[in-house]
Motif scaffolding. Sequence first.
Motif, short mmCIF file in Angstrom:
data_model
loop_
_atom_site.label_atom_id
_atom_site.label_comp_id
_atom_site.label_asym_id
_atom_site.label_seq_id
_atom_site.Cartn_x
_atom_site.Cartn_y
_atom_site.Cartn_z
N VAL B 4 37.36 -20.65 115.24
CA VAL B 4 36.97 -20.74 116.61
C VAL B 4 38.10 -19.99 117.61
CG1 VAL B 4 36.98 -22.37 118.64
CG2 VAL B 4 35.82 -23.12 116.48
N ILE B 5 39.40 -20.19 116.98
CA ILE B 5 40.52 -19.44 117.69
C ILE B 5 40.36 -17.83 117.40
CG2 ILE B 5 43.04 -18.81 117.24
CD1 ILE B 5 43.08 -21.90 116.34
N LEU B 6 39.87 -17.59 116.27
CA LEU B 6 39.61 -16.27 116.07
C LEU B 6 38.40 -15.59 117.07
CD1 LEU B 6 40.64 -13.69 114.04
CD2 LEU B 6 38.39 -14.58 112.55
N LYS B 7 37.33 -16.29 117.04
CA LYS B 7 36.26 -15.74 118.20
C LYS B 7 36.94 -15.80 119.40
CE LYS B 7 31.30 -16.91 118.57
NZ LYS B 7 30.52 -18.17 118.31
N ILE B 8 37.63 -16.82 119.84
CA ILE B 8 37.92 -16.70 121.36
C ILE B 8 38.89 -15.47 121.42
CG2 ILE B 8 39.30 -18.01 122.84
CD1 ILE B 8 38.07 -20.51 121.85
N SER B 9 39.69 -15.38 120.66
CA SER B 9 40.83 -14.24 120.68
C SER B 9 40.16 -12.93 120.77
CB SER B 9 41.69 -14.35 119.40
OG SER B 9 42.20 -15.69 119.38
N ALA B 10 39.23 -12.76 119.59
CA ALA B 10 38.64 -11.48 119.69
C ALA B 10 37.66 -11.30 120.93
CB ALA B 10 37.40 -11.60 118.35
N ARG B 11 37.30 -12.08 121.67
CA ARG B 11 36.28 -12.02 122.50
C ARG B 11 37.60 -11.60 123.74
NH1 ARG B 11 35.18 -16.97 126.22
NH2 ARG B 11 37.49 -16.61 126.44
N ASN B 12 38.54 -12.27 123.92
CA ASN B 12 39.40 -11.94 124.97
C ASN B 12 40.19 -10.45 124.94
OD1 ASN B 12 39.34 -14.59 126.04
ND2 ASN B 12 41.14 -15.22 125.23
N VAL B 13 40.22 -10.19 123.54
CA VAL B 13 40.88 -8.80 123.26
C VAL B 13 39.98 -7.87 123.66
CG1 VAL B 13 41.43 -6.92 121.51
CG2 VAL B 13 42.34 -9.26 121.50
N TRP B 14 38.47 -7.89 123.29
CA TRP B 14 37.40 -7.20 123.73
C TRP B 14 37.26 -7.12 125.23
CZ3 TRP B 14 35.67 -3.20 121.21
CH2 TRP B 14 34.28 -2.73 121.34
N ARG B 15 37.34 -8.10 125.83
CA ARG B 15 37.28 -8.42 127.48
C ARG B 15 37.94 -7.29 128.08
NH1 ARG B 15 37.42 -14.50 129.26
NH2 ARG B 15 39.79 -14.18 129.37
N GLN B 16 39.26 -7.04 127.71
CA GLN B 16 40.18 -6.44 128.47
C GLN B 16 40.25 -5.13 127.55
OE1 GLN B 16 41.34 -6.59 131.56
NE2 GLN B 16 40.55 -8.46 131.90
N LYS B 17 39.30 -4.08 127.54
CA LYS B 17 39.20 -3.04 126.45
C LYS B 17 40.39 -2.21 126.67
CE LYS B 17 34.27 -3.03 125.84
NZ LYS B 17 33.82 -3.90 126.78
N LYS B 18 40.49 -1.84 127.88
CA LYS B 18 41.43 -0.47 128.30
C LYS B 18 43.00 -1.10 127.98
CE LYS B 18 42.51 2.60 132.15
NZ LYS B 18 42.09 2.86 133.56
N ARG B 19 43.09 -2.25 128.50
CA ARG B 19 44.65 -3.03 128.34
C ARG B 19 44.79 -2.99 126.76
NH1 ARG B 19 45.51 -7.66 131.77
NH2 ARG B 19 44.18 -8.98 130.32
#
Lengths: 253, 442
Positions: B4-19
Motif C-alpha cells: 500500500v505504501i509503495l502504491k501511494i508513494s508511486a502515485r505521488n511521485v507520478w502525480r508531480q511528474k515535472k518535479r
Amino acid sequence: MRKHKALLVLLILACCWTAAAAEKDMSIIEDILRKVDEQSSFPETDLSAVLTMIIEDPEEGLEKIVVRHFRRDDGERFLLLIEEPRTQRGQGYLLEGDNLWFYDPSSRKFAHTSLKESFQGTDARNADFSQWSYSSSYKVVDYTEDVLGNFSVYVVDLEAVDDTVPYPYAKLWITKDSNLVLRTQEFSLNKRLMRSGLFPSYTKVGDGVIPTQMIFIDELVEGKKTQISLSEISTAKLPDNVFTKAFLERANR
Amino acid sequence: MIGVILKISARNVWRQKKRSFLLAGAIAFGMFVITAINGLTGGVVDNIRVNFSHALGGHVFISGSEYLDRGTIVYRIADDEKLLTALQQNGESIAAVTRRSQAMPSLIFGSRQAMQLVYGVDFQQEDKLLGSLVVTGGSLKDVTNEQLIILPRSVAERLGVEAGETILMRLDTVTGQRNVGEFVVVALIEDQERYGISAAYVNRGYLNTLVGLGLEDYQALNLFLTDMEQADALGQSFRAALGVPEPKRLAEVQDMDDEEAMAAMFGFTRASEVEPWEGIKYQVTTINQIMEPVEAAVNALKTIGLAIFIILLVITMVGITNTFRMIMIERTKEIGTMRAFGMQRGVVRNVFLMEALLLSAGGALAGLIAYGLAAFILGRISWDTVPAMQFFLDQGRITFTASFREITFNTSLILAMGLLAAYFPAKAAAKLSPVKAMSSNL
C-alpha cells in the motif's frame, strides 16, 4: 725422384726462413711503450695544472670548461675541480686507487663513477687525466714505420690484454727519437674507429714529459671534438688533504 | 502494508511528474558523473597496465647480476638453473615467458646524438609487443632484418632520422668496453616517455653481440601470467625461491630520498653500498609495483570525483528536503484525511520516505543507464588519430571499467542520503494532528 725430394726440402726450408724473417721483434716496441708510460708518470712528485677545455659540438655549439687538476701517481690519486662554467663550478672528481667519485655541490653527494666514462660529456675520458698505462693494459700486435709531419714514427697496433680498458684496440704514432705519442686512434670491440687523439705539443716537467695540448675527435659524431690545453703546470708538493672528499666539499664553501 | 505504501508513494511521485523528473534528474546526473569517473579511470588503469606489460614484456620481471672478481657488476643471467626450477614450480600461472637484453646507448645520426633505452627482444616470440606499438612512420610488417631498430618518434625527431635510414649505436659491453652497431630504422612509434617508458626495440641476438653476451643469453626474464591479478603472489613466490627480500611499497618510502626509495622499492643496491656477492643476484619486480605511482594518481582523481559527487548529493539533498517540506504543506489536508481514516503516523512517515527512496533509486538507475549509453557510444569511437592517447586506450578505443563494488557503494550512498533528506519532513508530516490538518486552509 731424389731430385724432387731435395727440391721439396729446400722449398720448406725457404718458407720457414721467410716466415722467421717476417716475424717482427715486438720487444723493441714493448720497451718503447714502457718508456712512454714511464715518462708520463710522476712517482716522486705531485703534479698540478689548469686544464682549459674547448668543446666543439655541432648541436650545442662551443663550450668552455676550466678545471684545476691535482695528480699524485704514488697511490694513483687525482682530483679534478671544475672552476668554469659557473653552473658547474664546484663539481669535482676524486680518484682514490680503484674508486673514482664524482661530487655535485648542489646535492652535496658523492656518486661512484668510472675511469672509462667520458668527462662531463666531452670527448675526453676520466682516464685521460690519470697516468698512462699502455704497456700494462695492451699488448703489441703489429707495428710499421712511417713519417708523421716532420717526425719519424712507429705506428703501433695494440690489443687490450683484458676488458679493463674501454677501447679494446688502439693504434699509436710514437716518435722514434723521443718516445712521444703524437697521435692515437681507439677502436671498438668490433674494430670500428671511435676516437682519435692528437698531441701536438709537449713540455718537460721534472723527469717526465706531458702533453700541453690534446685534441680528441669523436669519429662517430660528425664535427664533435674537444681541445684541452694545460697551463700553470707545477710539480710542487701538494698537501695530503687535497686528495680527500673533505677537500672537494670544502672547496665549495 | 508495504504494498500500500509503495502504491501511494508511486502515485505521488507520478502525480508531480515535472518535479519528480527534476529531482531524479539531479540525482541521475550525480550518479552518471561519479560512475563515469570511476569507469573511465578504471578503464585507463587497466589499459595502462596492459600496455605497460606489452611494452615491458610481461607482468613479472626477473633480472640478474653478477659481481666479477675485479669489482665489475655484469647484468646477465648466465646460469639460470635456479630460475628455471622456480619457473617450473609456478608453470600453471604462467602464460608466456620472454627473454630480453637491454642497453642505454647513444644513438647517432650525422652530427646528432641522443641517449635512449633500448630493449633487445625476440620479435617472433613477442608478437603482442608489435601489436601494442603505435606506428607513426615506417612499418612493422617485416621484422626479419637482424639489424633493425624501432625508434620512438621523439627520438627520431631529435636525431632528424626517418624510417629506412641507418643510424649508429654507441654502447658499452657488459664489462664496460666500447662498441658500435649499425641499425636500420624500420618504424617510428609513439613515445611513452611521459608515462615512464621510452624504449627503442632491436633484435636481442644482435644487441647481445654488441654488449658482449652470447646469442642466447639474456638479462631479464619476463613472465606473462594467465591472470594478471596473480602478479603479486607470483612475485612473492619467485622472491622466496631466488632469495630476494620483499620490496617496500610506495607508502613506506615517502620519507626517503629518491635513490634510497628506488633501492627499497625495486631492490637496487645503492652504488655506494655495493658489497661483493657470489653467483647471480636476482631482482624481481611486478607490474603492480611499476603501476603504483599511476594508481596513486588515479586514486587521487577518484577521491576528487567522490568529493564532487558528495557535494552534488548534498545540494540535491537540500533540494529534496525543501521539496518534501513543500509537499508536506501541499498535502496537509490529504494527510489529515488519511490520518482520520485511521492511517498510523508511521505509515504517513513511510510514505514520504518511500517517495524519496523511489526518486533516489530512479535517479540512480537513470544515471547508470546514461553511463552505460555513454560508455557504449564512446567505446565504439576509434581514437587512432590521436597518438598521444594510445597508451590509455585499448587498441585505439576508450574502455570503461566501473567495479560492482563502486556502483553498489555509490547507489547505497544516494539511497541513504535521499532517505536522510526526506526523513525530517516525513517526521514532521507524521506528527501532524488530523484535526488541525483537516481544518488547515492550505
